[in-house]
Motif scaffolding. Structure first.
Motif, PDB file in Angstrom:
ATOM      1  N   LEU A  95     -27.477  -1.552  18.310  1.00  4.72           N
ATOM      2  CA  LEU A  95     -26.351  -2.466  18.486  1.00  4.72           C
ATOM      3  C   LEU A  95     -25.835  -2.310  19.912  1.00  4.72           C
ATOM      4  CD1 LEU A  95     -24.069  -4.334  17.241  1.00  4.72           C
ATOM      5  CD2 LEU A  95     -22.848  -2.209  16.760  1.00  4.72           C
ATOM      6  N   ARG A  96     -25.655  -3.437  20.585  1.00  7.09           N
ATOM      7  CA  ARG A  96     -25.066  -3.428  21.932  1.00  7.09           C
ATOM      8  C   ARG A  96     -23.718  -4.125  21.820  1.00  7.09           C
ATOM      9  NH1 ARG A  96     -28.258  -6.931  24.973  1.00  7.09           N
ATOM     10  NH2 ARG A  96     -26.680  -8.533  24.821  1.00  7.09           N
ATOM     11  N   THR A  97     -22.664  -3.445  22.227  1.00  9.81           N
ATOM     12  CA  THR A  97     -21.333  -4.048  22.217  1.00  9.81           C
ATOM     13  C   THR A  97     -20.828  -4.153  23.649  1.00  9.81           C
ATOM     14  OG1 THR A  97     -20.221  -1.907  21.921  1.00  9.81           O
ATOM     15  CG2 THR A  97     -20.785  -3.142  19.925  1.00  9.81           C
ATOM     16  N   SER A  98     -20.094  -5.229  23.907  1.00  8.15           N
ATOM     17  CA  SER A  98     -19.535  -5.446  25.241  1.00  8.15           C
ATOM     18  C   SER A  98     -18.107  -5.934  25.117  1.00  8.15           C
ATOM     19  CB  SER A  98     -20.345  -6.497  26.011  1.00  8.15           C
ATOM     20  OG  SER A  98     -21.682  -6.121  26.134  1.00  8.15           O
ATOM     21  N   GLY A  99     -17.268  -5.437  25.992  1.00  7.62           N
ATOM     22  CA  GLY A  99     -15.912  -5.940  26.155  1.00  7.62           C
ATOM     23  C   GLY A  99     -15.820  -6.505  27.554  1.00  7.62           C
ATOM     24  N   CYS A 100     -15.349  -7.754  27.675  1.00  7.86           N
ATOM     25  CA  CYS A 100     -15.400  -8.442  28.970  1.00  7.86           C
ATOM     26  C   CYS A 100     -14.051  -9.042  29.358  1.00  7.86           C
ATOM     27  CB  CYS A 100     -16.428  -9.573  28.914  1.00  7.86           C
ATOM     28  SG  CYS A 100     -18.088  -9.042  28.473  1.00  7.86           S
ATOM     29  N   VAL A 101     -13.861  -9.202  30.665  1.00  5.31           N
ATOM     30  CA  VAL A 101     -12.702  -9.899  31.228  1.00  5.31           C
ATOM     31  C   VAL A 101     -13.203 -10.965  32.189  1.00  5.31           C
ATOM     32  CG1 VAL A 101     -11.095  -7.967  30.983  1.00  5.31           C
ATOM     33  CG2 VAL A 101     -12.441  -8.175  33.072  1.00  5.31           C
ATOM     34  N   PHE A 102     -12.306 -11.814  32.618  1.00  6.43           N
ATOM     35  CA  PHE A 102     -12.612 -12.882  33.571  1.00  6.43           C
ATOM     36  C   PHE A 102     -13.776 -13.752  33.100  1.00  6.43           C
ATOM     37  CE2 PHE A 102     -10.937  -9.428  36.385  1.00  6.43           C
ATOM     38  CZ  PHE A 102      -9.693  -9.992  36.574  1.00  6.43           C
ATOM     39  N   GLY A 103     -13.725 -14.145  31.822  1.00  2.00           N
ATOM     40  CA  GLY A 103     -14.749 -15.040  31.279  1.00  2.00           C
ATOM     41  C   GLY A 103     -16.136 -14.432  31.234  1.00  2.00           C
ATOM     42  N   GLY A 104     -16.211 -13.115  31.135  1.00  2.00           N
ATOM     43  CA  GLY A 104     -17.512 -12.447  31.047  1.00  2.00           C
ATOM     44  C   GLY A 104     -18.064 -11.987  32.378  1.00  2.00           C
ATOM     45  N   LEU A 105     -17.294 -12.102  33.450  1.00  2.00           N
ATOM     46  CA  LEU A 105     -17.773 -11.671  34.768  1.00  2.00           C
ATOM     47  C   LEU A 105     -17.844 -10.156  34.881  1.00  2.00           C
ATOM     48  CD1 LEU A 105     -15.942 -14.165  37.144  1.00  2.00           C
ATOM     49  CD2 LEU A 105     -18.357 -14.145  36.498  1.00  2.00           C
ATOM     50  N   ILE A 106     -16.910  -9.460  34.239  1.00  2.00           N
ATOM     51  CA  ILE A 106     -16.898  -7.998  34.272  1.00  2.00           C
ATOM     52  C   ILE A 106     -16.914  -7.512  32.831  1.00  2.00           C
ATOM     53  CG2 ILE A 106     -15.623  -5.935  34.954  1.00  2.00           C
ATOM     54  CD1 ILE A 106     -14.347  -7.646  37.188  1.00  2.00           C
ATOM     55  N   CYS A 107     -17.935  -6.724  32.478  1.00  2.00           N
ATOM     56  CA  CYS A 107     -18.088  -6.237  31.113  1.00  2.00           C
ATOM     57  C   CYS A 107     -18.387  -4.743  31.100  1.00  2.00           C
ATOM     58  CB  CYS A 107     -19.238  -6.951  30.401  1.00  2.00           C
ATOM     59  SG  CYS A 107     -19.027  -8.729  30.244  1.00  2.00           S
ATOM     60  N   LYS A 108     -17.924  -4.085  30.051  1.00  2.00           N
ATOM     61  CA  LYS A 108     -18.309  -2.703  29.793  1.00  2.00           C
ATOM     62  C   LYS A 108     -19.132  -2.730  28.510  1.00  2.00           C
ATOM     63  CE  LYS A 108     -16.705   1.974  29.077  1.00  2.00           C
ATOM     64  NZ  LYS A 108     -15.573   2.882  29.001  1.00  2.00           N
ATOM     65  N   THR A 109     -20.302  -2.129  28.570  1.00  2.00           N
ATOM     66  CA  THR A 109     -21.237  -2.181  27.447  1.00  2.00           C
ATOM     67  C   THR A 109     -21.461  -0.791  26.879  1.00  2.00           C
ATOM     68  OG1 THR A 109     -22.335  -4.100  28.409  1.00  2.00           O
ATOM     69  CG2 THR A 109     -23.588  -2.850  26.783  1.00  2.00           C
ATOM     70  N   MET A 110     -21.536  -0.721  25.550  1.00  4.16           N
ATOM     71  CA  MET A 110     -21.870   0.524  24.852  1.00  4.16           C
ATOM     72  C   MET A 110     -23.030   0.246  23.910  1.00  4.16           C
ATOM     73  SD  MET A 110     -18.406   2.409  23.832  1.00  4.16           S
ATOM     74  CE  MET A 110     -17.230   2.896  25.046  1.00  4.16           C
ATOM     75  N   TYR A 111     -23.798   1.282  23.663  1.00  3.04           N
ATOM     76  CA  TYR A 111     -24.956   1.166  22.787  1.00  3.04           C
ATOM     77  C   TYR A 111     -24.769   2.062  21.577  1.00  3.04           C
ATOM     78  CZ  TYR A 111     -26.969  -1.279  26.700  1.00  3.04           C
ATOM     79  OH  TYR A 111     -27.195  -2.191  27.702  1.00  3.04           O
ATOM     80  N   TRP A 112     -25.214   1.570  20.423  1.00  3.21           N
ATOM     81  CA  TRP A 112     -25.048   2.248  19.141  1.00  3.21           C
ATOM     82  C   TRP A 112     -26.374   2.242  18.405  1.00  3.21           C
ATOM     83  CZ3 TRP A 112     -19.801   3.419  17.966  1.00  3.21           C
ATOM     84  CH2 TRP A 112     -18.849   2.823  18.823  1.00  3.21           C
ATOM     85  N   VAL A 113     -26.547   3.195  17.505  1.00  6.32           N
ATOM     86  CA  VAL A 113     -27.731   3.237  16.630  1.00  6.32           C
ATOM     87  C   VAL A 113     -27.228   3.242  15.182  1.00  6.32           C
ATOM     88  CG1 VAL A 113     -29.285   4.352  18.278  1.00  6.32           C
ATOM     89  CG2 VAL A 113     -27.879   5.750  16.759  1.00  6.32           C
ATOM     90  N   ARG A 114     -28.003   2.586  14.324  1.00  6.87           N
ATOM     91  CA  ARG A 114     -27.616   2.512  12.922  1.00  6.87           C
ATOM     92  C   ARG A 114     -27.640   3.910  12.322  1.00  6.87           C
ATOM     93  NH1 ARG A 114     -26.684  -1.754   9.709  1.00  6.87           N
ATOM     94  NH2 ARG A 114     -27.704  -3.308  11.001  1.00  6.87           N
ATOM     95  N   ALA A 115     -26.556   4.284  11.655  1.00  4.13           N
ATOM     96  CA  ALA A 115     -26.423   5.633  11.112  1.00  4.13           C
ATOM     97  C   ALA A 115     -26.660   5.687   9.610  1.00  4.13           C
ATOM     98  CB  ALA A 115     -25.025   6.186  11.430  1.00  4.13           C
ATOM     99  N   ASN A 116     -26.913   4.547   8.979  1.00  2.00           N
ATOM    100  CA  ASN A 116     -27.170   4.550   7.537  1.00  2.00           C
ATOM    101  C   ASN A 116     -28.493   3.903   7.215  1.00  2.00           C
ATOM    102  OD1 ASN A 116     -26.230   1.978   8.230  1.00  2.00           O
ATOM    103  ND2 ASN A 116     -25.013   1.746   6.389  1.00  2.00           N
TER     104      ASN A 116
END
Length: 130
Positions: A109-130
């Motif tokens: 799973l890749r999650t992103s939080g963005c500002v300025f209409g997606g111009l600046i994003c911080k991304t985190m990566y996750w793995v399924r735990a179940n």
């Protein structure tokens, strides 16, 4: 010399096309479930809430972090296509809410939080735990 009749050749071509990657379209991916951040710092549970998906922190390696168990960090996540959702992402580190996106690819799973209409994003990566 004819090895296949016209009908048999057509059948073979259709069978090979069905086996080709992506021939029938991408499989729908589901985001619901338990996910662990790739660095092992936290786990979230993604589950339906209303007509959307929400993500709640269910475990933290460091209980003294700004985040806390039970905190909702993804909300109003609605399906955008077969493997992605858009909505809101809350960052416990800065206390701000961002436009969010989640993309599932198999057990990742890749999650992103963005500002300025997606111009600046911080991304985190996750793995399924179940």
């Amino acid at each position: 010399m004819r090895v296949f009749g016209r009908g048999a050749l057509l059948g073979l071509v259709l069978a090979l096309a069905a086996l080709a990657p992506g021939a029938a379209g991408a499989a729908t991916q589901e985001a619901e479930g338990l996910w662990m951040r790739e660095d092992g710092a936290s786990k979230i549970q993604l589950a339906p809430c209303g007509g959307a998906l929400c993500g709640v922190i269910v475990w933290l390696r460091n209980p003294n972090s700004k985040a806390h168990v039970g905190q909702k960090v993804f909300f109003d996540m609605t399906r955008a296509d077969q493997n992605s959702w858009t909505g809101q992402a809350f960052n416990p580190d800065d206390g701000k809410t961002y436009s969010g996106k989640m993309v599932v690819s198999g057990k990742k799973l890749r999650t992103s939080g963005c500002v300025f209409g997606g111009l600046i994003c911080k991304t985190m990566y996750w793995v399924r735990a179940n």
